[in-house]
Design a protein around this motif. Structure first.
Motif, PDB file in Angstrom:
ATOM      1  N   ARG A   2       0.823  -1.203   0.000  1.00 47.16           N
ATOM      2  CA  ARG A   2       0.000   0.000   0.000  1.00 47.16           C
ATOM      3  C   ARG A   2       0.863   1.261   0.000  1.00 47.16           C
ATOM      4  O   ARG A   2       1.876   1.315   0.689  1.00 47.16           O
ATOM      5  N   ILE A   3       0.428   2.238  -0.794  1.00 49.32           N
ATOM      6  CA  ILE A   3       1.108   3.542  -0.821  1.00 49.32           C
ATOM      7  C   ILE A   3       0.244   4.536  -0.042  1.00 49.32           C
ATOM      8  O   ILE A   3      -0.983   4.436  -0.045  1.00 49.32           O
ATOM      9  N   CYS A   9       2.217  11.545  -2.307  1.00 44.61           N
ATOM     10  CA  CYS A   9       3.173  10.884  -1.427  1.00 44.61           C
ATOM     11  C   CYS A   9       3.398   9.449  -1.908  1.00 44.61           C
ATOM     12  O   CYS A   9       2.460   8.764  -2.277  1.00 44.61           O
ATOM     13  N   ASP A  10       4.660   9.009  -1.945  1.00 48.59           N
ATOM     14  CA  ASP A  10       4.915   7.640  -2.406  1.00 48.59           C
ATOM     15  C   ASP A  10       5.508   6.774  -1.306  1.00 48.59           C
ATOM     16  O   ASP A  10       6.117   5.741  -1.559  1.00 48.59           O
ATOM     17  N   TRP A  27      -8.452   5.774   5.416  1.00 46.16           N
ATOM     18  CA  TRP A  27      -7.305   6.172   4.638  1.00 46.16           C
ATOM     19  C   TRP A  27      -6.127   5.342   5.138  1.00 46.16           C
ATOM     20  O   TRP A  27      -6.135   4.906   6.286  1.00 46.16           O
ATOM     21  N   TYR A  28      -5.135   5.178   4.269  1.00 45.50           N
ATOM     22  CA  TYR A  28      -3.888   4.562   4.718  1.00 45.50           C
ATOM     23  C   TYR A  28      -2.755   5.527   4.430  1.00 45.50           C
ATOM     24  O   TYR A  28      -2.486   5.855   3.279  1.00 45.50           O
ATOM     25  N   PHE A  29      -2.164   6.035   5.480  1.00 44.28           N
ATOM     26  CA  PHE A  29      -1.124   7.053   5.344  1.00 44.28           C
ATOM     27  C   PHE A  29       0.218   6.501   5.793  1.00 44.28           C
ATOM     28  O   PHE A  29       0.291   5.530   6.554  1.00 44.28           O
ATOM     29  N   CYS A  30       1.260   7.190   5.350  1.00 45.72           N
ATOM     30  CA  CYS A  30       2.559   6.954   5.947  1.00 45.72           C
ATOM     31  C   CYS A  30       2.545   7.584   7.342  1.00 45.72           C
ATOM     32  O   CYS A  30       1.618   8.329   7.672  1.00 45.72           O
ATOM     33  N   GLY A  46      -6.220  16.012  -1.564  1.00 45.31           N
ATOM     34  CA  GLY A  46      -5.890  14.613  -1.696  1.00 45.31           C
ATOM     35  C   GLY A  46      -7.102  13.746  -1.980  1.00 45.31           C
ATOM     36  O   GLY A  46      -6.954  12.608  -2.370  1.00 45.31           O
ATOM     37  N   LEU A  47      -8.318  14.292  -1.799  1.00 44.93           N
ATOM     38  CA  LEU A  47      -9.494  13.554  -2.236  1.00 44.93           C
ATOM     39  C   LEU A  47      -9.651  13.791  -3.730  1.00 44.93           C
ATOM     40  O   LEU A  47      -9.198  14.807  -4.246  1.00 44.93           O
ATOM     41  N   SER A  48     -10.282  12.868  -4.418  1.00 41.23           N
ATOM     42  CA  SER A  48     -10.586  13.128  -5.820  1.00 41.23           C
ATOM     43  C   SER A  48     -11.617  14.249  -5.859  1.00 41.23           C
ATOM     44  O   SER A  48     -12.320  14.499  -4.874  1.00 41.23           O
TER      45      SER A  48
END
Ligand SMILES: [Zn+2]
Length: 152
Positions: A2-3, A9-10, A27-30, A46-48
């Motif tokens: 997952r990114i 952000c990568d 959401w899945y964040f770093c 960051g949302l579409s």
């Protein structure tokens, strides 16, 4: 792997965060962006475009709902405006929105008499009309009482 869901952000996104309170969506964040999200960064970013528009629309709906109920709560004594119930009641009596109460009472008496079960027995249309007229008058009479009530 997952990114991070944060736009641009990568990094690996291994910190789940609820999209909204009580929502099962995550959401899945770093780590860095999860911390940023938790501090309340602009979550529209960051949302579409579609998601952002949908969220904005639902928030506008919610606040419009609040505005409306607030307005109704304040439409009490001394406020000359008519509620939606009153408008419906006037419509049932065939009256204009600005009809005076004397006219309302006279119209109600006429319609109630004309459709009264004693006058039109076994007439279901008249019976329905009679009930509508009675209910409409009750709404308008109660509203008139509230409106004409003045504190000492
Ligand atoms: Zn990130």
């Amino acid at each position: 792997m997952r990114i991070c869901d944060r736009h641009g952000c990568d990094q690996p996104g291994n910190c789940p965060a609820p999209k909204s309170p009580n929502s099962p969506d995550r959401w899945y964040f770093c780590e860095a962006h999860a911390a940023e999200y938790n501090r309340g960064w602009d979550y529209f970013q960051g949302l579409s475009a579609e998601e952002a528009a949908a969220r904005e629309a639902s928030e506008r709906r919610t606040s419009a709902g609040y505005a409306q109920s607030k307005h109704q709560a304040w439409a009490g004594p001394g406020d000359g405006t008519r509620s939606r119930d009153e408008m419906r009641a006037l419509d049932a009596l065939g009256l204009e929105p600005d009809a005076e109460f004397d006219l309302i009472r006279a119209t109600w008496r006429g319609l109630a008499k004309a459709n009264h079960p004693d006058i039109r027995p076994n007439d279901p249309d008249a019976a329905t009309k009679f009930q509508q007229v009675q209910a409409a008058y009750e709404v308008l009479r109660a509203a008139e009482e509230r409106r004409s009530w003045k504190p000492e």
